[in-house]
Design an enzyme around this catalytic site. Structure first.
Site, PDB file in Angstrom:
ATOM      1  N   ASP A   1     -12.087  -0.430  13.051  1.00  0.00           N
ATOM      2  CA  ASP A   1     -12.395  -0.496  11.617  1.00  0.00           C
ATOM      3  C   ASP A   1     -13.870  -0.771  11.335  1.00  0.00           C
ATOM      4  O   ASP A   1     -14.616  -1.172  12.223  1.00  0.00           O
ATOM      5  CB  ASP A   1     -11.576  -1.614  10.968  1.00  0.00           C
ATOM      6  CG  ASP A   1     -10.133  -1.210  10.773  1.00  0.00           C
ATOM      7  OD1 ASP A   1      -9.880  -0.008  10.593  1.00  0.00           O
ATOM      8  OD2 ASP A   1      -9.267  -2.104  10.808  1.00  0.00           O
TER       9      ASP A   1
ATOM     10  N   LYS B   1      -3.402   4.677   6.857  1.00  0.00           N
ATOM     11  CA  LYS B   1      -3.676   5.243   8.180  1.00  0.00           C
ATOM     12  C   LYS B   1      -3.653   6.767   8.134  1.00  0.00           C
ATOM     13  O   LYS B   1      -2.712   7.350   7.619  1.00  0.00           O
ATOM     14  CB  LYS B   1      -2.628   4.739   9.157  1.00  0.00           C
ATOM     15  CG  LYS B   1      -2.647   3.237   9.305  1.00  0.00           C
ATOM     16  CD  LYS B   1      -1.498   2.765  10.182  1.00  0.00           C
ATOM     17  CE  LYS B   1      -1.410   1.265  10.224  1.00  0.00           C
ATOM     18  NZ  LYS B   1      -0.903   0.676   8.963  1.00  0.00           N
TER      19      LYS B   1
ATOM     20  N   ARG C   1       7.160   0.047   1.969  1.00  0.00           N
ATOM     21  CA  ARG C   1       6.997  -1.020   2.974  1.00  0.00           C
ATOM     22  C   ARG C   1       5.763  -1.855   2.670  1.00  0.00           C
ATOM     23  O   ARG C   1       4.818  -1.364   2.064  1.00  0.00           O
ATOM     24  CB  ARG C   1       6.914  -0.434   4.383  1.00  0.00           C
ATOM     25  CG  ARG C   1       5.814   0.607   4.570  1.00  0.00           C
ATOM     26  CD  ARG C   1       6.177   1.525   5.737  1.00  0.00           C
ATOM     27  NE  ARG C   1       5.108   2.436   6.110  1.00  0.00           N
ATOM     28  CZ  ARG C   1       4.838   3.569   5.479  1.00  0.00           C
ATOM     29  NH1 ARG C   1       5.526   3.929   4.426  1.00  0.00           N
ATOM     30  NH2 ARG C   1       3.864   4.352   5.908  1.00  0.00           N
TER      31      ARG C   1
ATOM     32  N   ARG D   1       0.820  -1.208   0.000  1.00  0.00           N
ATOM     33  CA  ARG D   1       0.000   0.000   0.000  1.00  0.00           C
ATOM     34  C   ARG D   1       0.851   1.252   0.000  1.00  0.00           C
ATOM     35  O   ARG D   1       0.543   2.232  -0.638  1.00  0.00           O
ATOM     36  CB  ARG D   1      -0.891  -0.031   1.236  1.00  0.00           C
ATOM     37  CG  ARG D   1      -1.601   1.262   1.506  1.00  0.00           C
ATOM     38  CD  ARG D   1      -2.771   1.045   2.410  1.00  0.00           C
ATOM     39  NE  ARG D   1      -3.629   0.019   1.880  1.00  0.00           N
ATOM     40  CZ  ARG D   1      -4.370  -0.816   2.617  1.00  0.00           C
ATOM     41  NH1 ARG D   1      -4.350  -0.717   3.929  1.00  0.00           N
ATOM     42  NH2 ARG D   1      -5.116  -1.721   2.056  1.00  0.00           N
ATOM     43  N   TYR D   2       1.922   1.223   0.763  1.00  0.00           N
ATOM     44  CA  TYR D   2       2.804   2.383   0.871  1.00  0.00           C
ATOM     45  C   TYR D   2       4.012   2.143  -0.020  1.00  0.00           C
ATOM     46  O   TYR D   2       4.361   0.997  -0.293  1.00  0.00           O
ATOM     47  CB  TYR D   2       3.257   2.551   2.314  1.00  0.00           C
ATOM     48  CG  TYR D   2       2.121   2.808   3.287  1.00  0.00           C
ATOM     49  CD1 TYR D   2       1.516   4.059   3.350  1.00  0.00           C
ATOM     50  CD2 TYR D   2       1.649   1.810   4.131  1.00  0.00           C
ATOM     51  CE1 TYR D   2       0.480   4.304   4.234  1.00  0.00           C
ATOM     52  CE2 TYR D   2       0.617   2.048   5.020  1.00  0.00           C
ATOM     53  CZ  TYR D   2       0.033   3.299   5.071  1.00  0.00           C
ATOM     54  OH  TYR D   2      -0.985   3.531   5.949  1.00  0.00           O
TER      55      TYR D   2
ATOM     56  N   CYS E   1      -9.376 -12.515  18.732  1.00  0.00           N
ATOM     57  CA  CYS E   1      -9.887 -11.248  19.269  1.00  0.00           C
ATOM     58  C   CYS E   1     -11.261 -11.000  18.663  1.00  0.00           C
ATOM     59  O   CYS E   1     -11.426 -11.095  17.447  1.00  0.00           O
ATOM     60  CB  CYS E   1      -8.983 -10.091  18.883  1.00  0.00           C
ATOM     61  SG  CYS E   1      -7.285 -10.274  19.434  1.00  0.00           S
TER      62      CYS E   1
ATOM     63  N   CYS F   1      -4.013 -17.743  15.089  1.00  0.00           N
ATOM     64  CA  CYS F   1      -3.857 -16.916  16.272  1.00  0.00           C
ATOM     65  C   CYS F   1      -4.128 -17.785  17.490  1.00  0.00           C
ATOM     66  O   CYS F   1      -4.919 -18.720  17.425  1.00  0.00           O
ATOM     67  CB  CYS F   1      -4.840 -15.754  16.270  1.00  0.00           C
ATOM     68  SG  CYS F   1      -4.364 -14.437  15.160  1.00  0.00           S
TER      69      CYS F   1
ATOM     70  N   CYS G   1     -11.308  -8.385  15.842  1.00  0.00           N
ATOM     71  CA  CYS G   1     -10.335  -8.580  14.755  1.00  0.00           C
ATOM     72  C   CYS G   1     -10.798  -7.901  13.467  1.00  0.00           C
ATOM     73  O   CYS G   1     -11.921  -8.098  13.008  1.00  0.00           O
ATOM     74  CB  CYS G   1     -10.147 -10.072  14.486  1.00  0.00           C
ATOM     75  SG  CYS G   1      -8.923 -10.383  13.191  1.00  0.00           S
TER      76      CYS G   1
ATOM     77  N   ARG H   1      -9.529  -8.594  10.613  1.00  0.00           N
ATOM     78  CA  ARG H   1      -9.523  -9.628   9.574  1.00  0.00           C
ATOM     79  C   ARG H   1     -10.429 -10.786   9.979  1.00  0.00           C
ATOM     80  O   ARG H   1     -10.154 -11.950   9.691  1.00  0.00           O
ATOM     81  CB  ARG H   1      -8.090 -10.125   9.328  1.00  0.00           C
ATOM     82  CG  ARG H   1      -7.182  -8.989   8.935  1.00  0.00           C
ATOM     83  CD  ARG H   1      -5.862  -9.397   8.304  1.00  0.00           C
ATOM     84  NE  ARG H   1      -5.064  -8.195   8.132  1.00  0.00           N
ATOM     85  CZ  ARG H   1      -3.992  -7.884   8.862  1.00  0.00           C
ATOM     86  NH1 ARG H   1      -3.537  -8.721   9.772  1.00  0.00           N
ATOM     87  NH2 ARG H   1      -3.353  -6.750   8.659  1.00  0.00           N
TER      88      ARG H   1
ATOM     89  N   ASP I   1      -7.789   3.954   9.952  1.00  0.00           N
ATOM     90  CA  ASP I   1      -7.336   3.267   8.741  1.00  0.00           C
ATOM     91  C   ASP I   1      -8.434   3.489   7.701  1.00  0.00           C
ATOM     92  O   ASP I   1      -9.556   3.005   7.866  1.00  0.00           O
ATOM     93  CB  ASP I   1      -7.090   1.782   9.037  1.00  0.00           C
ATOM     94  CG  ASP I   1      -5.865   1.255   8.300  1.00  0.00           C
ATOM     95  OD1 ASP I   1      -5.527   1.820   7.224  1.00  0.00           O
ATOM     96  OD2 ASP I   1      -5.247   0.283   8.767  1.00  0.00           O
TER      97      ASP I   1
HETATM   98  C1  LIG Z   1      -0.161  -0.362   8.840  1.00  0.00           C
HETATM   99  C2  LIG Z   1       0.343  -0.836   7.589  1.00  0.00           C
HETATM  100  C3  LIG Z   1       1.703  -0.736   7.261  1.00  0.00           C
HETATM  101  C4  LIG Z   1       2.716  -0.137   8.189  1.00  0.00           C
HETATM  102  O1  LIG Z   1       2.433   1.215   8.432  1.00  0.00           O
HETATM  103  P1  LIG Z   1       3.348   2.080   9.386  1.00  0.00           P
HETATM  104  O2  LIG Z   1       2.608   3.373   9.505  1.00  0.00           O
HETATM  105  O3  LIG Z   1       4.656   2.205   8.698  1.00  0.00           O
HETATM  106  O4  LIG Z   1       3.467   1.352  10.691  1.00  0.00           O
HETATM  107  C5  LIG Z   1       2.103  -1.194   6.032  1.00  0.00           C
HETATM  108  N1  LIG Z   1       1.236  -1.718   5.156  1.00  0.00           N
HETATM  109  C6  LIG Z   1      -0.079  -1.826   5.437  1.00  0.00           C
HETATM  110  C7  LIG Z   1      -0.997  -2.398   4.408  1.00  0.00           C
HETATM  111  C8  LIG Z   1      -0.567  -1.396   6.657  1.00  0.00           C
HETATM  112  O5  LIG Z   1      -1.876  -1.523   6.936  1.00  0.00           O
END
Ligand SMILES: *Cc1c(COP(=O)(O)O)cnc(C)c1O
Length: 429
Positions: A294, A338, A117, A113-114, A130, A126, A133, A135, A331
């Site tokens: 969520d 986020k 990362r 998504r980002y 929870c 798990c 959850c 998911r 989110d």
């Molecule tokens: C939360 C999340 C991350 C990590 O986000 P950070 O803000 O760097 O902790 C990476 N990918 C996805 C899809 C996420 O939901």
């Protein structure tokens, strides 16, 4: 403990595999072990709920429930682990996959998504399910157990995508994997040159602290820099056993963070939250995120207004150490990622001054500098006096709002792709 397994010893209790073998997986066992007989009608409603969203509670987490004085249904531990018939209320805005994790997925198990990362789902198991959850759609679903082949495909994707510098292992809970298998995944990730940090998201320190064994820790610490985020929601979860687990991890040089979810009837209270974040910091755990609940199906009874979260942030910022203050995030439904939200501290501004208020309500001013010479960036870092000796310099293109702020990007507005006014303009040519 004797009610669960007559021959069990304290050593069994502290053995994570014994704990997993004795998880509560149905209402009847819960009633028997907790000595709380439910009425017929009540039992029927619980069973209907668990047919859709299964139960799993470790004996350890079960032992944290306060079942005296018939107050169990208000207990924050009980609420996080025992099904509520309210989970079957699917309200109109609920979604099976509100974060579009399945859609932003280049290969099975990876959510990219980002830019730099990824989220890598390596386990669908798990210890405790929870009730909140996000998911929930996947919990206990045998079809979504990642196979080794899928994990290898995920690793290939990471290997072929040099922009990824941070891999977040999640699930399910990655620490449900065996030490050897997890060690294999970590060693594969570490062999990829562009991976700077590895993160593990796990709730085992909260629901199964005995999982943090000396052997596991000796494996984890071979793959530094490795960070670990856990998920405490209430100060009652910080027991002697969970503190011991955190202590082992911190002693292995693993920086620890915590991600809480704001939950109605569990921790939607400024006093509980302040106690929680202070206790976390005292155990070398940095509160990282506080999540707004969520829009996943079956969570409507856990949701609070966003105003509750802002009130909690107001009660933390300035009132406790900055180290103890998480970022409150929503989110974004639809996969926007986020989004942080905060009380407002910037009240007004003019070209020469800004007006601010502090946590006490004191209103103050900050005078802007008279002589600041803005640096106009043309993205030529090799000749830039600020950047040219920094060997990490990379010429990234501006993204998002950054495009609007950038000196050399000509973008003056960001327009949604389906904007009707612009579609009309294009038609008129
Ligand atoms: C939360 C999340 C991350 C990590 O986000 P950070 O803000 O760097 O902790 C990476 N990918 C996805 C899809 C996420 O939901």
């Amino acid at each position: 403990m004797k009610a669960i397994d007559p021959g069990a010893t304290v050593a069994d209790w502290r053995n994570w595999k014994w704990q997993l073998r004795h998880c509560v997986r149905d209402t009847e066992t819960f009633e028997k072990w907790m000595e709380v007989p439910f009425g017929m009608e009540q039992r029927r409603r619980f069973e209907m709920t668990e047919a859709k969203f299964p139960i799993s509670i470790t004996p350890y987490y079960l032992s944290l429930i306060n079942n005296t004085e018939n107050e169990m249904s208000f207990d924050p531990v009980f609420r996080q682990c025992f099904p509520s018939p309210l989970e079957l209320n699917v309200v109109t805005d609920d979604m099976a996959d509100p974060l579009h994790e399945d859609r932003d997925s280049p290969v099975q198990g990876v959510t990219h998504r980002y830019p730099d990362r990824i989220l890598f789902l390596v386990s669908n198991m798990c210890a405790m399910y929870c009730r909140h959850c996000t998911r929930k759609r996947r919990v206990g679903d045998a079809d979504s157990i990642p196979t080794q082949k899928e994990i290898m495909e995920g690793l290939d994707y990471i290997r072929q995508t040099p922009r990824i510098r941070d891999v977040l292992l999640s699930g399910g809970d990655p620490l449900m994997l065996s030490d050897d298998y997890l060690g294999w995944i970590l060693s594969e990730l570490r062999s990829i040159r562009h991976i700077e940090i590895i993160r593990i998201g796990t709730r085992t320190p909260v629901v199964l602290p005995y999982r943090i064994t000396d052997n596991l820790v000796s494996i984890l610490k071979k793959y530094h820099p490795l960070w670990l985020n856990t998920h405490f929601n209430h100060p009652r979860e910080l027991t002697g056993s969970s503190r011991a687990a955190l202590n082992k991890l911190a002693n292995a040089g693993i920086p620890l963070g915590n991600q809480s979810v704001l939950l109605a009837g569990v921790n939607d209270c400024t006093h509980i939250m302040r106690t929680l974040v202070n206790a976390l910091a005292a155990n070398r755990v940095r509160p990282y995120y506080l999540y707004q609940c969520d829009l996943s199906e079956g969570l409507s009874h856990f949701r609070t207004p966003i105003g509750k979260g802002i009130e909690i942030m107001e009660s933390l910022i300035g009132h406790t150490s900055g180290l103890c203050v998480p970022t409150y995030v929503i989110d974004a439904p639809g996969g926007g990622g986020k989004i942080p939200v905060m009380p407002n501290y910037l009240i007004s501004w003019s070209p020469t001054k800004v007006v601010l208020r502090n946590y006490e309500g004191v209103i103050t001013t900050y005078k802007e500098p008279d002589t600041y010479e803005p640096i106009i960036c043309n993205r030529d870092c090799t000749s830039c006096v600020l950047q040219h000796e920094n060997d990490d310099t990379e010429d990234y293109k501006a993204l998002g709002i950054g495009k609007l702020l950038d000196d050399y990007d000509k973008t003056i507005s960001l327009i949604p792709a389906d904007n009707e006014r612009h579609a009309r303009r294009d038609l008129q040519g």
